[in-house]
Design a protein around this motif. Structure first.
Motif, PDB file in Angstrom:
ATOM      1  N   GLU A  27      -0.928   0.247   3.588  1.00 44.02           N
ATOM      2  CA  GLU A  27      -2.379   0.087   3.454  1.00 44.02           C
ATOM      3  C   GLU A  27      -3.018   1.354   2.894  1.00 44.02           C
ATOM      4  N   GLN A  28      -2.519   2.519   3.305  1.00 39.13           N
ATOM      5  CA  GLN A  28      -3.054   3.785   2.794  1.00 39.13           C
ATOM      6  C   GLN A  28      -2.787   3.924   1.299  1.00 39.13           C
ATOM      7  N   ALA A  29      -1.582   3.533   0.888  1.00 42.43           N
ATOM      8  CA  ALA A  29      -1.228   3.640  -0.529  1.00 42.43           C
ATOM      9  C   ALA A  29      -2.114   2.740  -1.376  1.00 42.43           C
ATOM     10  N   VAL A  30      -2.359   1.526  -0.894  1.00 42.62           N
ATOM     11  CA  VAL A  30      -3.214   0.593  -1.623  1.00 42.62           C
ATOM     12  C   VAL A  30      -4.641   1.129  -1.721  1.00 42.62           C
ATOM     13  N   GLN A  31      -5.147   1.680  -0.620  1.00 43.38           N
ATOM     14  CA  GLN A  31      -6.498   2.220  -0.614  1.00 43.38           C
ATOM     15  C   GLN A  31      -6.635   3.396  -1.569  1.00 43.38           C
ATOM     16  N   LEU A  32      -5.625   4.265  -1.592  1.00 44.80           N
ATOM     17  CA  LEU A  32      -5.657   5.423  -2.479  1.00 44.80           C
ATOM     18  C   LEU A  32      -5.622   4.977  -3.943  1.00 44.80           C
ATOM     19  N   ALA A  33      -4.764   4.002  -4.248  1.00 44.39           N
ATOM     20  CA  ALA A  33      -4.690   3.490  -5.613  1.00 44.39           C
ATOM     21  C   ALA A  33      -6.019   2.874  -6.039  1.00 44.39           C
ATOM     22  N   GLU A  34      -6.673   2.163  -5.114  1.00 46.69           N
ATOM     23  CA  GLU A  34      -7.954   1.529  -5.415  1.00 46.69           C
ATOM     24  C   GLU A  34      -9.042   2.578  -5.650  1.00 46.69           C
TER      25      GLU A  34
ATOM     26  N   LEU B  20      -2.980   3.720 -11.275  1.00 45.47           N
ATOM     27  CA  LEU B  20      -1.704   4.020 -10.627  1.00 45.47           C
ATOM     28  C   LEU B  20      -1.341   2.861  -9.717  1.00 45.47           C
ATOM     29  N   THR B  21      -0.064   2.623  -9.571  1.00 45.40           N
ATOM     30  CA  THR B  21       0.414   1.488  -8.792  1.00 45.40           C
ATOM     31  C   THR B  21       0.899   1.940  -7.421  1.00 45.40           C
ATOM     32  N   ALA B  22       0.446   1.237  -6.384  1.00 45.24           N
ATOM     33  CA  ALA B  22       0.935   1.496  -5.022  1.00 45.24           C
ATOM     34  C   ALA B  22       2.278   0.790  -4.852  1.00 45.24           C
ATOM     35  N   ILE B  23       3.299   1.530  -4.499  1.00 42.98           N
ATOM     36  CA  ILE B  23       4.637   0.977  -4.270  1.00 42.98           C
ATOM     37  C   ILE B  23       4.842   0.866  -2.766  1.00 42.98           C
ATOM     38  N   ARG B  24       5.127  -0.369  -2.306  1.00 43.55           N
ATOM     39  CA  ARG B  24       5.198  -0.643  -0.868  1.00 43.55           C
ATOM     40  C   ARG B  24       6.531  -1.292  -0.514  1.00 43.55           C
ATOM     41  N   PRO B  25       6.837  -1.377   0.790  1.00 39.30           N
ATOM     42  CA  PRO B  25       8.021  -2.133   1.205  1.00 39.30           C
ATOM     43  C   PRO B  25       7.903  -3.573   0.705  1.00 39.30           C
TER      44      PRO B  25
ATOM     45  N   LYS C 168       7.273   4.829   3.763  1.00 33.52           N
ATOM     46  CA  LYS C 168       7.463   5.627   2.557  1.00 33.52           C
ATOM     47  C   LYS C 168       6.651   5.070   1.383  1.00 33.52           C
ATOM     48  N   ALA C 169       5.592   4.316   1.666  1.00 28.29           N
ATOM     49  CA  ALA C 169       4.745   3.798   0.599  1.00 28.29           C
ATOM     50  C   ALA C 169       4.190   4.965  -0.207  1.00 28.29           C
ATOM     51  N   ARG C 170       3.989   4.713  -1.493  1.00 25.95           N
ATOM     52  CA  ARG C 170       3.623   5.828  -2.365  1.00 25.95           C
ATOM     53  C   ARG C 170       2.865   5.353  -3.604  1.00 25.95           C
TER      54      ARG C 170
END
Length: 392
Positions: A335-342, A351-356, A363-365
């Motif tokens: 969720e943090q990675a998605v929020q940061l990408a948004e 930039l693309t959020a890479i998640r499990p 380790k989402a990034r």
């Protein structure tokens, strides 16, 4: 009976949504350039694998157009029927000359090349040893092929050696009854790190064949962009090179010796039963190889951008050093990675959020990728935005 499929599909989709891991296909324009367009808004694109900036290169486009004039639109058949032309032969010859192999078996994608390699070569009594972080195409093929698959810890040569040495089944069989194949990527697509290829080659010598998927290293690393293996000073029995990253096009090839090439020609079903890539594309790919090999300025430009990125972000939490264009910025939870990408998209950065399950839980990034088409100013501004959002 049809309700079973509907129920299973609906339940899987709902679970993915609840986990915050749902993905969406987004229609964009100019996704093969450093600035893409979505709903009439322009973004600086840091999600492309076009490392050398060839995907929209005018000279390469003209080569493909010339290929169409010479050979028409499609190949019309599989390679063993009428689909293999002089353009395909020229591409194979150029790849072999450049990379030092006898054969280059062509495929329409890196995914199919990886699967063809494992499905064709491995039999029930064989042992397949894969790096734990290998690409999904390799792991899936390993799970489905008849061989026994074991996964060694990421870049852990000691664990790999232990698995080979502790292979009791192989030790109990007559010499030559069992084959071992070790498979690793040269550059890992989510972490941007290099495999310790020289050490792996030493461990596998006389004990196993080595296959390297160099999708993200070819064109970027080594002299003339000859890739991870050239940089490490090794020559594996099998080398997979793909054309959808640094080459700016699509397709792939398995580099191998003459006998293995003939075997794959006869038995690799992804090659035998698939329509060959268009000869115009093969013609353009030969031009791409020439550009990759001779235009060193593209790799020099990447080195400048690496330095700029590293200088500005090396003290920021989440930063990961890599010697490649792939710069993972590890956030943690999906969720943090998605929020940061948004947040970055709202400021004009794509930039693309890479998640499990693509990466491990926790380790989402953001997968930041640099290309030769980026400017130092763009990299510097992105770094400032990241630092501001992380440090508040």
């Amino acid at each position: 009976m049809t309700q079973a499929f509907n129920h299973r599909i609906a339940a899987s989709l709902e679970l993915r949504k609840q986990q915050g891991l749902q993905r969406k296909i987004v229609s964009i324009e100019k996704g093969n350039t450093s600035s893409l367009v979505r709903n009439n808004k322009e973004y600086i694109n840091f999600s492309s694998n076009d490392y050398l900036g060839l995907a929209a290169d005018k000279k390469l486009a003209k080569a493909w157009q010339k290929g169409i004039d010479l050979y028409g639109n499609g190949s019309g058949a599989s390679p063993l029927v009428t689909g293999f032309s002089s353009a395909h032969q020229a591409l194979e010859d150029r790849l072999c000359d450049w990379l030092g192999y006898s054969r280059a078996i062509l495929f329409s994608s890196g995914f199919s090349a990886n699967q063809a390699m494992l499905f064709s070569l491995l039999e029930k009594q064989d042992l397949l040893l894969q790096d734990k972080l290998n690409h999904a195409s390799l792991i899936e093929a390993g799970m489905l092929c008849p061989a026994t698959m074991k996964r060694f810890h990421h870049n852990d040569v000691n664990h790999l050696s232990m698995l080979i040495s502790g292979d009791e089944l192989a030790n109990s069989l007559p010499d030559g009854a069992m084959s071992r194949l070790v498979v690793t990527e040269g550059v890992f697509s989510m972490d941007g790190d290099l495999a310790p290829l020289a050490d792996i080659a030493e461990v596998t010598q006389q004990r196993a064949w080595l296959a390297v998927d160099d999708a993200h290293g070819i064109g970027v690393l080594g002299n003339e962009g000859q890739g991870s293996c050239h940089l490490a000073g090794i020559k594996p029995q099998l080398l997979v090179v793909t054309f959808g990253k640094a080459f700016g096009l699509s397709g792939a090839a398995i580099m191998c010796d003459e006998m293995t090439g003939e075997y794959l020609t006869q038995f690799a079903r992804h090659h035998v039963y698939s329509t060959a890539m268009p000869p115009s594309q093969a013609y353009a790919l030969t031009q791409a190889v020439n550009m990759v090999a001779t235009e060193q300025w593209r790799r020099d430009k990447l080195a400048e951008l690496y330095h700029c990125y590293d200088q500005q972000l090396n003290s920021v939490s989440g930063y990961q050093y890599t010697p490649t264009p792939i710069k993972p910025f590890v956030v943690g939870e999906a969720e943090q990675a998605v929020q940061l990408a948004e947040c970055l998209k709202q400021k004009g950065w794509w930039l693309t959020a890479i998640r499990p399950p693509t990466v491990s839980k926790g380790k989402a990034r953001l997968r930041v990728t640099l290309t030769a088409n980026h400017t130092k100013s763009q990299v510097s501004k992105l770094a400032c935005e990241l630092r501001s959002l992380i440090e508040g």
